[in-house]
Design an enzyme around this catalytic site. Structure first.
Site, PDB file in Angstrom:
ATOM      1  N   SER A 177      60.734  25.001 -53.056  1.00 30.58           N
ATOM      2  CA  SER A 177      60.372  25.881 -51.978  1.00 30.58           C
ATOM      3  C   SER A 177      61.130  26.996 -51.993  1.00 30.58           C
ATOM      4  O   SER A 177      62.092  27.450 -52.292  1.00 30.58           O
ATOM      5  CB  SER A 177      61.054  24.882 -50.586  1.00 30.58           C
ATOM      6  OG  SER A 177      62.485  24.904 -50.803  1.00 30.58           O
ATOM      7  N   GLU A 231      59.165  29.259 -59.254  1.00 33.94           N
ATOM      8  CA  GLU A 231      57.785  28.626 -59.169  1.00 33.94           C
ATOM      9  C   GLU A 231      57.899  28.238 -57.861  1.00 33.94           C
ATOM     10  O   GLU A 231      58.234  27.110 -57.512  1.00 33.94           O
ATOM     11  CB  GLU A 231      57.610  27.569 -60.262  1.00 33.94           C
ATOM     12  CG  GLU A 231      57.651  28.198 -61.607  1.00 33.94           C
ATOM     13  CD  GLU A 231      56.211  29.153 -61.859  1.00 33.94           C
ATOM     14  OE1 GLU A 231      55.295  29.040 -61.196  1.00 33.94           O
ATOM     15  OE2 GLU A 231      56.430  29.644 -62.952  1.00 33.94           O
ATOM     16  N   LEU A 232      57.487  28.917 -56.876  1.00 31.96           N
ATOM     17  CA  LEU A 232      57.547  28.449 -55.330  1.00 31.96           C
ATOM     18  C   LEU A 232      56.153  28.221 -54.750  1.00 31.96           C
ATOM     19  O   LEU A 232      55.371  27.961 -55.189  1.00 31.96           O
ATOM     20  CB  LEU A 232      58.330  29.684 -54.650  1.00 31.96           C
ATOM     21  CG  LEU A 232      59.677  30.094 -55.391  1.00 31.96           C
ATOM     22  CD1 LEU A 232      60.528  31.258 -54.603  1.00 31.96           C
ATOM     23  CD2 LEU A 232      60.749  28.940 -55.554  1.00 31.96           C
ATOM     24  N   CYS A 247      51.530  22.813 -54.954  1.00 33.52           N
ATOM     25  CA  CYS A 247      51.773  23.990 -54.444  1.00 33.52           C
ATOM     26  C   CYS A 247      50.742  25.001 -54.188  1.00 33.52           C
ATOM     27  O   CYS A 247      50.604  26.127 -53.801  1.00 33.52           O
ATOM     28  CB  CYS A 247      52.893  25.078 -55.604  1.00 33.52           C
ATOM     29  SG  CYS A 247      52.248  24.397 -57.250  1.00 33.52           S
ATOM     30  N   GLU A 251      53.780  27.707 -45.548  1.00 30.67           N
ATOM     31  CA  GLU A 251      52.994  26.399 -46.340  1.00 30.67           C
ATOM     32  C   GLU A 251      53.004  25.199 -45.780  1.00 30.67           C
ATOM     33  O   GLU A 251      54.022  24.548 -45.261  1.00 30.67           O
ATOM     34  CB  GLU A 251      53.879  26.392 -47.675  1.00 30.67           C
ATOM     35  CG  GLU A 251      53.299  25.521 -48.569  1.00 30.67           C
ATOM     36  CD  GLU A 251      54.377  25.320 -49.889  1.00 30.67           C
ATOM     37  OE1 GLU A 251      55.528  25.390 -49.767  1.00 30.67           O
ATOM     38  OE2 GLU A 251      53.799  25.251 -50.995  1.00 30.67           O
TER      39      GLU A 251
HETATM   40  P1  NAP Z   1      62.713  21.653 -52.330  1.00 32.25           P
HETATM   41  O1  NAP Z   1      63.519  20.835 -51.155  1.00 32.25           O
HETATM   42  O2  NAP Z   1      62.969  23.290 -52.571  1.00 32.25           O
HETATM   43  O3  NAP Z   1      63.586  21.050 -53.759  1.00 32.25           O
HETATM   44  C1  NAP Z   1      63.530  21.153 -54.829  1.00 32.25           C
HETATM   45  C2  NAP Z   1      64.731  21.085 -55.797  1.00 32.25           C
HETATM   46  O4  NAP Z   1      65.933  21.973 -55.596  1.00 32.25           O
HETATM   47  C3  NAP Z   1      65.010  19.787 -55.570  1.00 32.25           C
HETATM   48  O5  NAP Z   1      65.654  19.034 -56.803  1.00 32.25           O
HETATM   49  C4  NAP Z   1      66.355  19.605 -54.490  1.00 32.25           C
HETATM   50  O6  NAP Z   1      67.140  18.807 -54.618  1.00 32.25           O
HETATM   51  C5  NAP Z   1      67.065  21.087 -54.976  1.00 32.25           C
HETATM   52  N1  NAP Z   1      67.750  21.783 -54.291  1.00 32.25           N
HETATM   53  C6  NAP Z   1      67.812  21.680 -52.835  1.00 32.25           C
HETATM   54  N2  NAP Z   1      68.884  22.444 -52.556  1.00 32.25           N
HETATM   55  C7  NAP Z   1      69.230  23.112 -53.256  1.00 32.25           C
HETATM   56  C8  NAP Z   1      70.004  24.190 -53.456  1.00 32.25           C
HETATM   57  N3  NAP Z   1      70.784  24.635 -52.430  1.00 32.25           N
HETATM   58  N4  NAP Z   1      70.570  24.684 -54.707  1.00 32.25           N
HETATM   59  C9  NAP Z   1      69.936  24.166 -55.912  1.00 32.25           C
HETATM   60  N5  NAP Z   1      69.134  23.222 -55.740  1.00 32.25           N
HETATM   61  C10 NAP Z   1      68.650  22.573 -54.524  1.00 32.25           C
HETATM   62  O7  NAP Z   1      61.423  21.527 -52.723  1.00 32.25           O
HETATM   63  P2  NAP Z   1      60.461  20.075 -52.729  1.00 32.25           P
HETATM   64  O8  NAP Z   1      60.271  19.642 -51.266  1.00 32.25           O
HETATM   65  O9  NAP Z   1      61.072  19.087 -53.738  1.00 32.25           O
HETATM   66  O10 NAP Z   1      59.210  20.762 -53.339  1.00 32.25           O
HETATM   67  C11 NAP Z   1      58.256  21.230 -52.567  1.00 32.25           C
HETATM   68  C12 NAP Z   1      58.074  22.646 -52.692  1.00 32.25           C
HETATM   69  O11 NAP Z   1      57.809  22.945 -54.230  1.00 32.25           O
HETATM   70  C13 NAP Z   1      56.922  23.268 -52.078  1.00 32.25           C
HETATM   71  O12 NAP Z   1      57.273  24.501 -51.463  1.00 32.25           O
HETATM   72  C14 NAP Z   1      56.031  23.538 -53.274  1.00 32.25           C
HETATM   73  O13 NAP Z   1      55.023  24.777 -52.970  1.00 32.25           O
HETATM   74  C15 NAP Z   1      56.986  23.799 -54.259  1.00 32.25           C
HETATM   75  N6  NAP Z   1      56.152  23.761 -55.694  1.00 32.25           N
HETATM   76  C16 NAP Z   1      55.887  24.865 -56.453  1.00 32.25           C
HETATM   77  C17 NAP Z   1      55.435  24.683 -57.783  1.00 32.25           C
HETATM   78  C18 NAP Z   1      54.971  25.798 -58.571  1.00 32.25           C
HETATM   79  O14 NAP Z   1      54.714  25.947 -59.489  1.00 32.25           O
HETATM   80  N7  NAP Z   1      54.784  27.000 -57.792  1.00 32.25           N
HETATM   81  C19 NAP Z   1      54.718  23.592 -57.929  1.00 32.25           C
HETATM   82  C20 NAP Z   1      55.419  22.237 -57.072  1.00 32.25           C
HETATM   83  C21 NAP Z   1      56.047  22.456 -55.895  1.00 32.25           C
HETATM   84  P3  NAP Z   1      67.142  17.647 -53.695  1.00 32.25           P
HETATM   85  O15 NAP Z   1      65.765  16.783 -53.601  1.00 32.25           O
HETATM   86  O16 NAP Z   1      68.208  16.667 -53.908  1.00 32.25           O
HETATM   87  O17 NAP Z   1      67.236  18.187 -52.382  1.00 32.25           O
END
Ligand code: NAP
Length: 473
Positions: free
Chosen positions: A228, A247-248, A281, A375
């Site tokens: 995210s 990649e957000l 995403c 989003e």
């Molecule tokens: P997220 O909540 O941001 O988590 C992503 C990863 O970051 C998880 O492994 C999470 O661990 C970890 N994380 C959380 N807090 C952190 C911190 N403070 N420091 C370091 N790492 C931390 O995202 P999500 O809900 O899993 O995925 C959805 C998001 O990903 C959406 O916004 C989507 O658009 C984006 N996305 C982007 C792409 C692209 O290629 N642009 C592709 C797919 C998804 P935990 O699970 O343990 O919290």
């Protein structure tokens, strides 16, 4: 099923484990290790110690490891798809498609391992450069910290592990807490593929604790993050001089021009909006249809949406299953409520059953609503009427995000204009913004991140350019 940490080529038991539940049924599907600070340090140290061996591994060996991994995954594709369906509630047919893509991603990575090279520099183009030979080489960057999201637990991990190994780097991988099983599965296959010990370490636990340690550690040379925007921005702020690729998220849009054959695009648009419950995403979130085709588009799109089958992710008939957590159901229902209050029309869906949110189509949504400008990451799509494609392009660009955008048009001039004017990482002409194959350059502008994935491009990000100059004078 108890899943341990993977450090220095070995499965390591730890003090505490947390229960991993299926997002669909709520049943416990595994007990997953929660890494302590000490274990995270060990994983980083193990990657650090392995970096010289990996850097020296010849290209054909790195390619062979990735080819073997790809073959082993092909042999166990069914099992891999079941894991994804269980931990992410991804409908099994979509999970199978993800596994097929992952197999291909590792094949692309194997091919890239063999074509990492620099270029010669004509130094004598500058006065004072005569009599010298110059060329660049690309060297591995070293230790890479990879942090991945839940929505493509196998293929998005492959987009980090594949190019990192192809380029001769080592990794500490921190998968999303909801979807660690896919990463452990890949670690097991890589162990069988002959990857040197310590080249891949998989460490699970809260992102805030484990992820943070990886991000700030001086032994880690690069962070590659998919997730995210909020977490991505925090990582960038803490990473100091490390290389960072992000990649957000996005609120991806498609424009439908007048004159387009609506019947030909409906099924694609429905897939783009609702595949994996919209937790993609580049999921189609906003449709801007020209007033001449708007009514027809809305009618046919709603009819096709209502055909989608909701249910158990393990049922091959299921199109839409549970959102990743109950909290996400609450959030999305609130956003729908806000849209209703803001005089938008919920044309279908708008309700939930258990953790399944019904595929939802919203009409006449104001750009200031959350469903428009943030989003949604859920099976929600809005369809708005526009007077001209120029107006639609302005609306697409009126976003904090810019990952990919699509336009359907039969007019070549409009298509060329869109390719120029849309401020995104990728413009899809006559396609949904959701189109992606794994070797194309992929990434965003604005709050959608920076840096590119797609194997060749990720290898560029994961290598350091070095210049060599020979003085022959
Ligand atoms: P997220 O909540 O941001 O988590 C992503 C990863 O970051 C998880 O492994 C999470 O661990 C970890 N994380 C959380 N807090 C952190 C911190 N403070 N420091 C370091 N790492 C931390 O995202 P999500 O809900 O899993 O995925 C959805 C998001 O990903 C959406 O916004 C989507 O658009 C984006 N996305 C982007 C792409 C692209 O290629 N642009 C592709 C797919 C998804 P935990 O699970 O343990 O919290």
């Amino acid at each position: 099923m108890k899943k341990h940490l993977f450090i220095n080529g070995e499965w390591r038991e730890t003090e505490s484990y947390s229960s991993l539940r299926s997002p669909y049924s709520g049943e416990v599907i595994a007990e997953v290790a929660v890494a302590t600070e000490k274990e995270t340090q060990e994983a980083i140290e193990s990657a650090y110690q392995a970096r010289n061996e990996m850097a020296k591994l010849p290209a054909h060996r790195r390619a062979q490891i990735l080819e073997t991994l790809s073959r082993l995954l092909e042999e166990r594709a069914e099992e891999a798809a079941q894991l994804i369906a269980l931990e992410a509630a991804k409908p099994i047919t979509t999970a199978k498609a993800e596994v097929s893509r992952t197999i291909e991603t590792y094949k692309f990575a194997a091919a890239e391992a063999k074509r990492i090279h620099g270029e010669t520099i004509p130094l004598d183009a500058a006065r004072g450069g005569e009599g010298r030979v110059g060329y660049t080489i690309r060297e591995p960057i070293g230790v890479i910290g990879a942090i991945t999201p839940f929505n493509f637990p196998m293929n998005l991990v492959a987009h980090k592990v594949g190019p990192a190994i192809a380029a001769g780097n080592t990794l500490v991988l921190k998968p999303a807490s909801q979807t660690p099983l896919s990463s452990f599965f890949i670690a097991e296959l890589l162990q069988q593929s002959g990857l040197p010990k310590g080249a891949l370490n998989v460490i699970t636990g809260s992102g805030r604790v484990v992820g943070d340690q990886i991000v700030v550690d001086d032994r880690v040379n690069m962070i590659t993050f998919t997730g995210s925007p909020a977490v991505g921005i925090g990582i960038r702020n803490k990473a100091g001089l490390k290389r960072v690729t992000l990649e957000l998220g996005s609120n991806a849009a498609v424009i439908v021009d007048k004159g387009v054959n609506i019947d030909r695009i409906i099924s694609c648009c429905v897939t783009g909006a609702f595949s994996n419950q919209g937790q993609v995403c580049i999921s189609l979130q906003r449709v801007y249809a020209h007033r001449e085709v708007y009514e027809e588009f809305v009618e046919k799109f709603i009819a096709a949406t209502n055909q989608l089958k909701l249910g158990n992710p393990l049922d091959p008939e299921t199109d839409v299953s549970a959102l990743i957590s109950p909290g996400e159901v609450d959030r999305t229902l609130q956003w729908i409520e806000e849209a209703k209050q803001g005089s938008a029309i919920v044309a279908t869906g708008g309700k939930a059953e258990g953790n399944i949110l019904y595929p939802t189509v919203i009409l006449n949504a104001d750009p200031s609503l959350k469903v428009s400008c943030q989003e949604v990451f859920a099976p929600i799509v809005l369809v708005n009427k526009v007077e001209t494609v120029e107006e639609a392009m302005d609306l697409v660009n009126d976003s904090r995000y810019g990952l990919q955008a699509g336009i359907y048009t039969d007019n070549v001039h409009v298509a060329l204009d869109a390719a120029e004017k849309l401020h995104v990482g990728g413009v899809m002409i006559n396609d949904i913004p959701t189109f992606r194959v794994d070797h194309m350059p992929y990434g965003g502008v604005k709050e959608s991140g920076f840096g590119r994935e797609g194997l060749k491009y990720a290898v560029e990000e994961m290598t350091e350019m070095k210049l060599v100059v020979w003085n022959r004078n």
